[in-house]
Design an enzyme around this catalytic site. Structure first.
Site, PDB file in Angstrom:
ATOM      1  CB  SER A  31      -1.038   0.009   1.084  1.00  0.00           C
ATOM      2  OG  SER A  31      -1.761   1.149   1.283  1.00  0.00           O
ATOM      3  CB  SER A  42      -1.886  -9.160  -5.666  1.00  0.00           C
ATOM      4  OG  SER A  42      -1.378  -8.200  -6.446  1.00  0.00           O
TER       5      SER A  42
HETATM    6  P1  ADP Z   1      -1.004   2.295  -3.918  1.00  0.00           P
HETATM    7  O1  ADP Z   1      -2.220   2.225  -4.887  1.00  0.00           O
HETATM    8  O2  ADP Z   1       0.058   1.568  -4.166  1.00  0.00           O
HETATM    9  O3  ADP Z   1      -1.507   2.055  -2.413  1.00  0.00           O
HETATM   10  P2  ADP Z   1      -1.292   5.064  -4.354  1.00  0.00           P
HETATM   11  O4  ADP Z   1      -0.835   5.138  -5.807  1.00  0.00           O
HETATM   12  O5  ADP Z   1      -2.565   5.511  -3.604  1.00  0.00           O
HETATM   13  O6  ADP Z   1      -0.530   3.869  -3.876  1.00  0.00           O
HETATM   14  O7  ADP Z   1      -0.078   6.278  -3.492  1.00  0.00           O
HETATM   15  C1  ADP Z   1       1.328   6.309  -3.763  1.00  0.00           C
HETATM   16  C2  ADP Z   1       1.628   7.611  -3.617  1.00  0.00           C
HETATM   17  O8  ADP Z   1       3.103   7.873  -4.012  1.00  0.00           O
HETATM   18  C3  ADP Z   1       0.906   8.792  -4.257  1.00  0.00           C
HETATM   19  O9  ADP Z   1       0.830   9.758  -3.081  1.00  0.00           O
HETATM   20  C4  ADP Z   1       1.838   9.164  -5.252  1.00  0.00           C
HETATM   21  O10 ADP Z   1       1.728  10.630  -5.603  1.00  0.00           O
HETATM   22  C5  ADP Z   1       3.331   8.954  -4.746  1.00  0.00           C
HETATM   23  N1  ADP Z   1       4.400   8.755  -5.468  1.00  0.00           N
HETATM   24  C6  ADP Z   1       5.646   9.403  -5.551  1.00  0.00           C
HETATM   25  N2  ADP Z   1       6.395   8.826  -6.593  1.00  0.00           N
HETATM   26  C7  ADP Z   1       5.708   7.960  -7.206  1.00  0.00           C
HETATM   27  C8  ADP Z   1       5.685   7.346  -8.437  1.00  0.00           C
HETATM   28  N3  ADP Z   1       7.003   7.303  -9.174  1.00  0.00           N
HETATM   29  N4  ADP Z   1       4.986   6.350  -9.022  1.00  0.00           N
HETATM   30  C9  ADP Z   1       3.562   6.386  -8.265  1.00  0.00           C
HETATM   31  N5  ADP Z   1       3.380   7.106  -7.168  1.00  0.00           N
HETATM   32  C10 ADP Z   1       4.405   7.882  -6.519  1.00  0.00           C
END
Ligand code: ADP
Length: 203
Positions: free
Chosen positions: A37, A109
């Site tokens: 997460s 997953s």
């Molecule tokens: P997940 O779905 O894996 O729980 P999220 O996409 O909801 O994660 O959150 C990831 C966080 O990390 C977001 O706040 C996003 O802006 C930040 N972030 C920083 N760098 C990246 C990157 N390279 N790729 C994706 N998210 C990133």
């Protein structure tokens, strides 16, 4: 596909994967994003869906959090419920892929066995992407606030805190979001998706 139950006969279709490939300009397939997460699955999924769609591909994102409002709303986070969650999403993703779509899934997953089952459901039309970020970074990002709640005990069985995450040992792609910016993450996955699912359209 598992063996059919007794008294169920499979129906043969007239339209096959090749007919769909010619109609849509690409094969159907699944891009399966897995990771802790906060690693970036949803952020990448949303951007990748838009990127592939803009490139003329029929891409659709199935986000685990959104699916928990419907398809998987009856499930919790015990190991059995997580397994059933992934079984359902894997089967639905495979059905979408069969219809010719490029399905992007964004779910933690955590178990390799469940990811392997999703790959099998998709008949190998599957790109497993390990969205990697160390736990400290994910905790610091905590975009939707779950880590704080997991650490305080308000949420139980939270991956990385009170439930395991089995790191993929042989993903098709590994992307470290602590050192790769969003555009580069999306570009790397899109390149792989185009190689695998568009390939040589003159064939
Ligand atoms: P997940 O779905 O894996 O729980 P999220 O996409 O909801 O994660 O959150 C990831 C966080 O990390 C977001 O706040 C996003 O802006 C930040 N972030 C920083 N760098 C990246 C990157 N390279 N790729 C994706 N998210 C990133």
């Amino acid at each position: 596909m598992t063996d059919l139950p007794a008294n169920i006969t499979a129906v043969a279709h007239q339209i096959d994967a090749e007919a769909r490939r010619r109609r849509f300009g690409h094969q159907g397939g699944v891009v399966w994003l897995t990771g802790l997460s906060g690693s970036g699955k949803s952020t990448i999924g949303v951007a990748l869906e838009a990127h592939l769609f803009a490139a003329g591909m029929n891409a659709v994102l199935l986000d685990g959090d959104n699916l928990r409002h419907g398809l998987t709303s009856d499930l919790g986070f015990s190991p059995d419920d997580r397994r059933e969650n992934l079984r359902r999403v894997g089967e639905v993703a495979a059905l979408f892929a069969k219809s010719g779509a490029i399905v992007i899934t964004a779910l933690i997953s955590p178990y390799s066995e469940d990811r392997a089952r999703a790959r099998k459901a998709a008949n190998g039309q599957f790109i497993e992407v390990y969205v990697a970020a160390d736990l400290d970074t994910c905790k610091a990002r905590d975009p939707k606030g779950p880590y704080a709640k997991a650490i305080s005990g308000e949420i139980s069985e939270f991956t990385g805190v009170s439930a395991p995450y089995e790191v993929p040992t042989a993903p098709d792609l590994r992307i470290d979001t602590t050192i790769t910016d969003l555009d580069a993450c999306v570009a790397a996955i899109a390149t792989e998706a185009k190689v695998r699912f568009i390939g040589d359209m003159s064939a």
